[in-house]
Design a protein around this motif. Structure first.
Motif, PDB file in Angstrom:
ATOM      1  N   CYS A 199       2.205   3.250  -7.417  1.00 15.64           N
ATOM      2  CA  CYS A 199       0.859   3.829  -7.361  1.00 15.64           C
ATOM      3  C   CYS A 199       0.115   3.550  -8.671  1.00 15.64           C
ATOM      4  O   CYS A 199       0.712   3.114  -9.652  1.00 15.64           O
ATOM      5  N   GLY A 200      -1.193   3.804  -8.655  1.00 16.60           N
ATOM      6  CA  GLY A 200      -1.989   3.619  -9.869  1.00 16.60           C
ATOM      7  C   GLY A 200      -2.697   2.280  -9.896  1.00 16.60           C
ATOM      8  O   GLY A 200      -3.188   1.802  -8.879  1.00 16.60           O
TER       9      GLY A 200
ATOM     10  N   ARG B 103       9.471   7.484  -3.060  1.00 18.69           N
ATOM     11  CA  ARG B 103       8.185   7.564  -2.387  1.00 18.69           C
ATOM     12  C   ARG B 103       7.022   7.109  -3.258  1.00 18.69           C
ATOM     13  O   ARG B 103       7.033   7.352  -4.467  1.00 18.69           O
ATOM     14  N   ASN B 104       6.020   6.483  -2.633  1.00 19.03           N
ATOM     15  CA  ASN B 104       4.764   6.113  -3.311  1.00 19.03           C
ATOM     16  C   ASN B 104       5.016   5.234  -4.531  1.00 19.03           C
ATOM     17  O   ASN B 104       4.368   5.382  -5.562  1.00 19.03           O
TER      18      ASN B 104
ATOM     19  N   SER C 236       8.187   4.877   0.641  1.00 17.71           N
ATOM     20  CA  SER C 236       6.811   4.432   0.872  1.00 17.71           C
ATOM     21  C   SER C 236       6.305   3.721  -0.376  1.00 17.71           C
ATOM     22  O   SER C 236       6.859   3.880  -1.468  1.00 17.71           O
ATOM     23  N   PHE C 237       5.246   2.929  -0.188  1.00 14.09           N
ATOM     24  CA  PHE C 237       4.691   2.127  -1.273  1.00 14.09           C
ATOM     25  C   PHE C 237       3.184   2.350  -1.365  1.00 14.09           C
ATOM     26  O   PHE C 237       2.530   2.568  -0.343  1.00 14.09           O
ATOM     27  N   ALA C 238       2.654   2.271  -2.576  1.00 15.39           N
ATOM     28  CA  ALA C 238       1.206   2.304  -2.740  1.00 15.39           C
ATOM     29  C   ALA C 238       0.630   1.007  -2.186  1.00 15.39           C
ATOM     30  O   ALA C 238       1.243  -0.047  -2.331  1.00 15.39           O
ATOM     31  N   GLU C 239      -0.546   1.119  -1.542  1.00 13.02           N
ATOM     32  CA  GLU C 239      -1.150  -0.029  -0.827  1.00 13.02           C
ATOM     33  C   GLU C 239      -1.309  -1.299  -1.665  1.00 13.02           C
ATOM     34  O   GLU C 239      -0.970  -2.372  -1.223  1.00 13.02           O
ATOM     35  N   ILE C 240      -1.930  -1.140  -2.844  1.00 11.68           N
ATOM     36  CA  ILE C 240      -2.285  -2.346  -3.599  1.00 11.68           C
ATOM     37  C   ILE C 240      -1.016  -3.032  -4.098  1.00 11.68           C
ATOM     38  O   ILE C 240      -0.885  -4.245  -4.029  1.00 11.68           O
TER      39      ILE C 240
ATOM     40  N   ASP D 103       4.417   4.907 -11.216  1.00 12.16           N
ATOM     41  CA  ASP D 103       3.161   4.165 -11.266  1.00 12.16           C
ATOM     42  C   ASP D 103       3.311   2.840 -11.996  1.00 12.16           C
ATOM     43  O   ASP D 103       4.311   2.609 -12.683  1.00 12.16           O
TER      44      ASP D 103
ATOM     45  N   ASN E 291       9.840   9.798  -7.316  1.00 18.33           N
ATOM     46  CA  ASN E 291       8.618   9.573  -6.538  1.00 18.33           C
ATOM     47  C   ASN E 291       7.465   9.206  -7.470  1.00 18.33           C
ATOM     48  O   ASN E 291       7.511   9.511  -8.664  1.00 18.33           O
ATOM     49  N   ASP E 292       6.433   8.590  -6.902  1.00 24.93           N
ATOM     50  CA  ASP E 292       5.172   8.340  -7.623  1.00 24.93           C
ATOM     51  C   ASP E 292       5.377   7.561  -8.928  1.00 24.93           C
ATOM     52  O   ASP E 292       4.758   7.882  -9.945  1.00 24.93           O
TER      53      ASP E 292
END
Lengths: 471, 204
Positions: free
Chosen positions: B80-81, B76-77, B105-109, B22, B19-20
């Motif tokens: 990110c960053g 997940r995510n 899931s994915f970070a928006e940017i 970056d 997860n996470d």
């Protein structure tokens, strides 16, 4: 039912609904820097397009600029090439550039507000995720990628989806020695690093309302670390007092019209939110990260949490964090040895951040521990000049801190300021990702500027309230 | 616009657990000291790969069983960053090139950057993701088919429903993910919107 500031600003800037169903959103302010813009200009020129609103894009250099000496050409030839590319692009496209040789340079999220470019009710974007910072003024501000930088240059617009709005209310009196950084780390700890995905965060409550603009910027800066692409605070008298008289702020008869407009974009009292989360200011302690995401944090008075404290699906990441950081569950947060201390960045590189440290160092005989390298890096040349005129550079150097030129410095490993080997850094920046500060095995502990100063002096993580006698 | 359409994307999978994850890990910052995106592919996950190698383990991006993969599977995510488009640009240029990413899931940017590059990021629930990852780990040569039209992912005899927002789904199906021309076509509307905003007009 009333509307939120996000709703109002989003709707006022919507140009069209695209065939895909996405929204075409007009950008009021576009900030660019040397890392994420050169490819965008190349793409633009390949398409034979020009910049549609050159007067709405502003440039600076921050990520790659050295902080020891800014004499040109830079010793790092790659950095020099990047700056030359930026200079060429801004001059060809007639974009206002805040240049180091004119004493105007600084971190993009410091100079925007400082010059009065950042204003309430705007849409603001930049090829940089910490653009969320500008939300402190009641703007909808977010980071974009390089292809989107190209789109904004060419059209002043972006194709966007619409976010939900979460209200984060913080009420009550912060205890002595607790800063905006602790508040923002606390919120991320509680809501998770991906808790904000799909949301804009509206920060509210009397604790937030009492904060200065610098503090509000620290809060919004780290919205992205909680997964929220943007975070904002409704504009109020504090916002207007900060803006009045700044170079790009409206003046004379325009000022009253601007304030009237800014008041009109505030969230309505009966605005509808996707959800509301409340926190008590009294519950917040000085926060320190122990892991490899900004959410992996604990109060300085606490311990590294046990694996059982986490959901099953988080446990792998937590184990990875223990291993990378070489920390054991149950170990006290205070007492971890550090090698490097860094005060600066777009999170905590503004005048009041340094003031908080100067106020405890001044007229005292504190010294940075002999094994610690401590850097003080102003967020902009203006911040630096102001610090010099107040004699703060001498306060820092007398205590054994290095006082540097303005830039992003040790936040992100794109300039000579980097960790080496498996050094541990106490840092006022925003990310403790693996390798973030330049060494693939370097370790970052995020905390407030005053906690960084305390760690620098003690040589280990320590409660600044005790060290400095803050009651 | 035929080439731009992203209706189905097929290829072998590569499993990247965690997860996470970056964008600093996806492409270390030192490779951002450049004015082009060329050559980023080989540096994808460079530091993570080196560290695992040192400890005698193999990173997925070095694992021969995933060689030639075009569909990246994550948790997940992811992404990110930092907003650095260099991250998806590197993933796009790695090996044969990653064509689609499937995750919890994915970070928006990061997600938006992938759209700009024509790389769909589609979402699968955690339980299905675990099954899919286990399948690909044991049978890495299996062909994965991500169908944007039917919102399904097929592998072997199994089928999983995927989630993708209507807006971006339409962009991929119609080949409208490269937005510059579409945005510019509304120039009159852009100028009209600007005209209505007081701050675009000196507060007059």
């Amino acid at each position: 039912m009333g509307r939120t500031l996000y709703d109002k600003v989003f709707e006022a800037h919507t140009v069209a609904r695209l065939p895909s169903g996405q929204y075409q959103l007009l950008m009021g302010l576009h900030l660019i820097h040397e890392v994420t813009s050169p490819q965008a200009f190349s793409m633009l020129e390949e398409l034979g397009l020009s910049v549609l609103f050159p007067e709405r894009t502003f440039a600076t250099v921050d990520h790659i600029i050295p902080t020891a000496s800014q004499l040109r050409p830079f010793r790092d030839t790659l950095a020099e090439q990047m700056l030359v590319a930026l200079e060429g692009n801004v001059s060809r496209h007639k974009i206002r550039y805040f240049a180091p040789e004119r004493g105007e340079q600084g971190i993009v999220h410091v100079i925007g507000p400082e010059n009065g470019l950042t204003q309430p009710g705007m849409t603001i974007c930049c090829g940089d995720s910490h653009t969320a910072t500008h939300g402190a003024f009641g703007a909808i501000a977010f980071g974009i990628g390089t292809s989107q930088v190209r789109d904004v240059l060419a059209t002043q617009t972006l194709s966007m989806g619409r976010l939900k709005v979460r209200r984060i209310e913080i009420n009550g009196q912060l205890r002595a020695g607790i800063t905006a950084k602790d508040v923002t780390l606390y919120v991320i700890n509680r809501l998770g690093v991906n808790g904000g995905v799909g949301y804009a965060y509206e920060y509210a409550g009397d604790t937030i309302e009492r904060m200065s603009m610098d503090e509000r910027m620290t809060i919004c800066n780290m919205a992205i670390e909680g997964g929220a692409r943007c975070g904002y605070i409704n504009p109020d008298q504090t916002t207007y007092d900060y803006l009045k008289g700044r170079t790009y702020a409206p003046a004379n008869d325009k000022w009253d019209r601007a304030v009237e407009y800014w008041n009109s974009v505030r969230s309505d009292p009966d605005a509808a939110y996707a959800d509301t989360v409340k926190f008590r200011a009294e519950d917040i302690e000085p926060m320190v990260t122990w892991g490899i995401t900004p959410g992996q944090s604990a109060p300085v008075t606490g311990q590294v949490p046990a694996i059982a404290d986490f959901q099953v699906d988080e446990q792998e990441s937590v184990k990875e964090a223990y291993q990378y950081m070489a920390v054991k569950p149950g170990a006290p947060i205070a007492g971890q040895k550090i090698n490097v201390a860094f005060i600066g960045s777009c999170t905590n590189g503004r005048l009041s951040d340094f003031e908080s440290v100067v106020s405890v160092l001044k007229d005292k005989s504190y010294k940075v521990a002999p094994h610690v390298q401590a850097l003080v890096v102003p967020g902009s040349m203006k911040v630096k000049d102001e610090m010099l005129s107040r004699g703060w550079d001498k306060v820092f150097t007398a205590a054994g801190f290095e006082f540097r030129e303005a830039g992003c410095s040790m936040c992100l490993a794109m300039n000579p300021d980097k960790l080496t080997g498996n050094q541990v850094s106490a840092s006022s920046s925003n990310r403790n990702f693996k390798g973030r500060q330049g060494s693939p095995t370097g370790r970052t502990l995020l905390m407030s500027p005053i906690m960084v100063a305390a760690a620098a002096i003690a040589g280990e993580v320590t409660d600044a309230r005790q060290l400095f006698g803050i009651v | 616009m035929q080439d731009a359409k992203r209706i189905t994307l097929s290829g072998q999978g590569i499993v990247l657990r965690g997860n996470d994850i970056d964008t600093d890990r996806i492409i270390p910052a030192r490779y951002l000291r450049t004015v082009v995106f060329d050559g980023l592919g080989e540096h994808t996950f460079e530091d993570d790969r080196a560290q695992l190698k040192q400890s005698g383990q193999v990173h997925s991006f070095d694992d021969p069983k995933f060689k030639g993969a075009e569909i990246l599977l994550v948790n997940r995510n992811f992404g990110c960053g930092s907003s650095r488009e260099h991250a998806p640009q590197a993933i796009k240029r790695w090996g044969n090139g990653i064509k689609a990413i499937v995750g919890e899931s994915f970070a928006e940017i990061f997600f938006g950057n992938c759209v700009s590059l024509g790389i769909p990021c589609v979402v699968l629930d955690a339980a299905s993701m675990e099954r899919l990852m286990a399948t690909i780990e044991s049978e890495p040569k299996s062909k994965i088919k991500v169908d944007i039209q039917t919102k399904n992912l097929e592998v072997g005899g199994s089928s999983f429903p995927i989630v993708i927002g209507d807006g971006v789904r339409q962009q991929f199906l119609e080949g409208r993910w490269d937005t510059t021309a579409e945005l510019l076509a509304n120039k009159e509307a852009i100028l009209a919107t600007a005209k209505k905003l007081p701050y675009f007009n000196s507060w007059s």
